[in-house]
Every structure is written in C-alpha cells, then in structure tokens.
Write a protein that holds these residues in place. Structure first.
Motif, PDB file in Angstrom:
ATOM      1  N   UNK A 122       0.844  -1.199   0.000  1.00  0.00           N
ATOM      2  CA  UNK A 122       0.000   0.000   0.000  1.00  0.00           C
ATOM      3  C   UNK A 122       0.879   1.248   0.000  1.00  0.00           C
ATOM      4  N   UNK A 123       0.458   2.235  -0.769  1.00  0.00           N
ATOM      5  CA  UNK A 123       1.254   3.461  -0.834  1.00  0.00           C
ATOM      6  C   UNK A 123       0.359   4.672  -0.941  1.00  0.00           C
ATOM      7  N   UNK A 124       0.901   5.771  -0.511  1.00  0.00           N
ATOM      8  CA  UNK A 124       0.228   7.058  -0.609  1.00  0.00           C
ATOM      9  C   UNK A 124       1.132   7.962  -1.429  1.00  0.00           C
ATOM     10  N   UNK A 125       0.558   8.578  -2.431  1.00  0.00           N
ATOM     11  CA  UNK A 125       1.293   9.547  -3.234  1.00  0.00           C
ATOM     12  C   UNK A 125       0.718  10.914  -2.909  1.00  0.00           C
ATOM     13  N   UNK A 126       1.567  11.777  -2.392  1.00  0.00           N
ATOM     14  CA  UNK A 126       1.175  13.137  -2.054  1.00  0.00           C
ATOM     15  C   UNK A 126       1.727  14.065  -3.125  1.00  0.00           C
ATOM     16  N   UNK A 127       0.877  14.887  -3.698  1.00  0.00           N
ATOM     17  CA  UNK A 127       1.293  15.813  -4.749  1.00  0.00           C
ATOM     18  C   UNK A 127       1.011  17.222  -4.263  1.00  0.00           C
ATOM     19  N   UNK A 128       2.005  18.104  -4.410  1.00  0.00           N
ATOM     20  CA  UNK A 128       1.792  19.482  -3.979  1.00  0.00           C
ATOM     21  C   UNK A 128       1.352  20.354  -5.152  1.00  0.00           C
ATOM     22  N   UNK A 129       1.158  21.619  -4.903  1.00  0.00           N
ATOM     23  CA  UNK A 129       0.631  22.535  -5.907  1.00  0.00           C
ATOM     24  C   UNK A 129       1.570  22.719  -7.095  1.00  0.00           C
ATOM     25  N   UNK A 130       2.853  22.481  -6.916  1.00  0.00           N
ATOM     26  CA  UNK A 130       3.798  22.615  -8.032  1.00  0.00           C
ATOM     27  C   UNK A 130       4.034  21.288  -8.752  1.00  0.00           C
ATOM     28  N   UNK A 131       3.339  20.233  -8.371  1.00  0.00           N
ATOM     29  CA  UNK A 131       3.446  18.939  -9.044  1.00  0.00           C
ATOM     30  C   UNK A 131       4.467  17.993  -8.444  1.00  0.00           C
ATOM     31  N   UNK A 132       5.185  18.417  -7.411  1.00  0.00           N
ATOM     32  CA  UNK A 132       6.156  17.544  -6.751  1.00  0.00           C
ATOM     33  C   UNK A 132       5.422  16.423  -6.037  1.00  0.00           C
ATOM     34  N   UNK A 133       5.935  15.201  -6.171  1.00  0.00           N
ATOM     35  CA  UNK A 133       5.287  14.028  -5.557  1.00  0.00           C
ATOM     36  C   UNK A 133       6.194  13.417  -4.501  1.00  0.00           C
ATOM     37  N   UNK A 134       5.569  13.050  -3.395  1.00  0.00           N
ATOM     38  CA  UNK A 134       6.232  12.291  -2.347  1.00  0.00           C
ATOM     39  C   UNK A 134       5.470  10.982  -2.223  1.00  0.00           C
ATOM     40  N   UNK A 135       6.206   9.877  -2.144  1.00  0.00           N
ATOM     41  CA  UNK A 135       5.597   8.553  -2.069  1.00  0.00           C
ATOM     42  C   UNK A 135       5.901   7.939  -0.706  1.00  0.00           C
ATOM     43  N   UNK A 136       4.848   7.562  -0.011  1.00  0.00           N
ATOM     44  CA  UNK A 136       4.963   6.915   1.293  1.00  0.00           C
ATOM     45  C   UNK A 136       4.485   5.477   1.129  1.00  0.00           C
ATOM     46  N   UNK A 137       5.419   4.530   1.245  1.00  0.00           N
ATOM     47  CA  UNK A 137       5.088   3.109   1.105  1.00  0.00           C
ATOM     48  C   UNK A 137       4.950   2.509   2.493  1.00  0.00           C
ATOM     49  N   UNK A 138       3.852   1.793   2.691  1.00  0.00           N
ATOM     50  CA  UNK A 138       3.552   1.218   3.997  1.00  0.00           C
ATOM     51  C   UNK A 138       3.990  -0.236   4.056  1.00  0.00           C
ATOM     52  N   UNK A 139       4.665  -0.580   5.135  1.00  0.00           N
ATOM     53  CA  UNK A 139       5.140  -1.946   5.310  1.00  0.00           C
ATOM     54  C   UNK A 139       4.411  -2.670   6.424  1.00  0.00           C
ATOM     55  N   UNK A 140       5.054  -3.695   6.956  1.00  0.00           N
ATOM     56  CA  UNK A 140       4.488  -4.546   8.005  1.00  0.00           C
ATOM     57  C   UNK A 140       4.597  -3.894   9.380  1.00  0.00           C
ATOM     58  N   UNK A 141       3.910  -4.503  10.324  1.00  0.00           N
ATOM     59  CA  UNK A 141       4.042  -4.110  11.719  1.00  0.00           C
ATOM     60  C   UNK A 141       5.400  -4.605  12.220  1.00  0.00           C
ATOM     61  N   UNK A 142       5.995  -3.898  13.155  1.00  0.00           N
ATOM     62  CA  UNK A 142       7.309  -4.286  13.682  1.00  0.00           C
ATOM     63  C   UNK A 142       7.189  -5.568  14.507  1.00  0.00           C
ATOM     64  N   UNK A 143       8.275  -6.278  14.717  1.00  0.00           N
ATOM     65  CA  UNK A 143       8.221  -7.515  15.508  1.00  0.00           C
ATOM     66  C   UNK A 143       7.707  -7.300  16.936  1.00  0.00           C
ATOM     67  N   UNK A 144       7.908  -6.123  17.489  1.00  0.00           N
ATOM     68  CA  UNK A 144       7.420  -5.850  18.844  1.00  0.00           C
ATOM     69  C   UNK A 144       5.989  -5.315  18.843  1.00  0.00           C
TER      70      UNK A 144
END
Length: 184
Positions: A122-144
């Motif tokens: 699963x990922x979230x792509x955030x785009x700002x007003x100037x078209x720059x994109x940041x991609x946040x990729x979601x992983x698993x829960x930590x072992x703890x």
C-alpha cells in the motif's frame, strides 16, 4: 548540667532550623530556569500541508482513494467516483497524516521485502501545488508490534507509531471518510 546527648540533639535542631531558613529564603536557587525546546521529528517535514493538492492511496497498484483540493481549499474525491467527503473526517485524516513521527530509522542495508515494503505494498502519493510528488510506502508491523515500517521517497525505511499509523490508515478507506447521507 546538660548531658552530652542533649547538647548534640540541640545542635542538630539548631542546624536544621538554620537550614530551613536558608532554603526558605531561596539562597541556593538559580535565578530563572529556561526550558529548552525539543523538536520532534516529523515524517513529512519539508512538505507543507498548505501546499498539499492531491492524495492518492493505492494498494497492490490499484487506486483505492484519490482526493483532490479545489482552489477554495475544499477536498473532494476523484476515486471512487460519486464519493462525498466528510470535511471533519478529511481534517482528521490530514492531522493524522501530518502527525506521523518516526520513532527510528532502519539501517540502510536491510532488505525492504523483509519489512513488507515492495512495489505491491500500500502506498500514498502526495502531490503538492507545483506537481512535486512524495511517495509513502507502507510496510508490516514491527516484531514488537509497537509500530509500522514505512518508506518515504526511497529513503531508508523508518518506524512510525502503531496507534497513530492505524488511525491514519483506517481513514484511508472510502467508507470511513464518506459524508453521512441524509435519511428520508
């Protein structure tokens, strides 16, 4: 005559009385204590909320939710079509997104697949007003089970708090952000 133990006891009381007076006068206190500001790292530092224009949430490369901000600053859904956004839930989603704070960074040599971070994640792509994109990729829960692994813009994976992340992720579902419909 006073006994030796009585004299010692009187001296102890006298010293305690002097100590009490000195402490009440504040002779040993510092003039003013200045608190130091401790800044907490923010995951999306450098991507201001006011510049956020488009949020795309996809899972297994399928778009689940796509939200866009119009010039008036109101959010609407592009996908799924016909979804009306609850403005309060949208505000909650944005607060949850910008409240994600990294608790730690995974060493650069760690295999991302072991953390649940892959092209199908699963990922979230955030785009700002100037078209720059940041991609946040979601992983698993930590072992703890205290956090989740995430990766932002091909940087080393980080761990974010479990509870803040789960609140945020639950708001990415169309049903949870949909405006209530009026009953007839």
């Amino acid at each position: 005559m006073l006994r030796r133990s009585t004299v010692i006891l009187l001296l102890i009381f006298l010293l305690l009385a002097i100590l009490m007076i000195v402490l009440q006068q504040g002779w040993f206190e510092k003039d003013e204590i200045q608190p130091t500001q401790t800044s907490q790292p923010v995951l999306l530092d450098g991507f201001p909320l006011e510049n956020l224009q488009l949020i795309t949430y996809s899972d297994n490369n399928q778009v689940i939710l796509e939200l866009t901000k119009n010039p008036a600053g109101n959010w609407s859904a592009v996908a799924p079509e016909g979804l009306f956004i609850d403005s309060g839930k949208m505000e909650q989603l944005l607060v949850a997104l910008y409240s994600l704070t990294p608790a730690g960074t995974v060493s650069a040599g760690t295999a991302l697949e072991a953390l649940g971070i892959s092209p199908e994640s699963p990922k979230i792509i955030l785009t700002n007003t100037s078209g720059e994109k940041w991609v946040l990729i979601m992983g698993n829960i930590t072992p703890t089970s205290s956090g989740y692994f995430v990766q932002l813009n091909n940087d080393p994976a980080q761990v974010v708090s479990r509870y803040g992340f789960e609140d945020f992720r639950s708001l990415l579902q169309p049903d949870s952000i949909q405006a209530p419909t009026a009953s007839p």
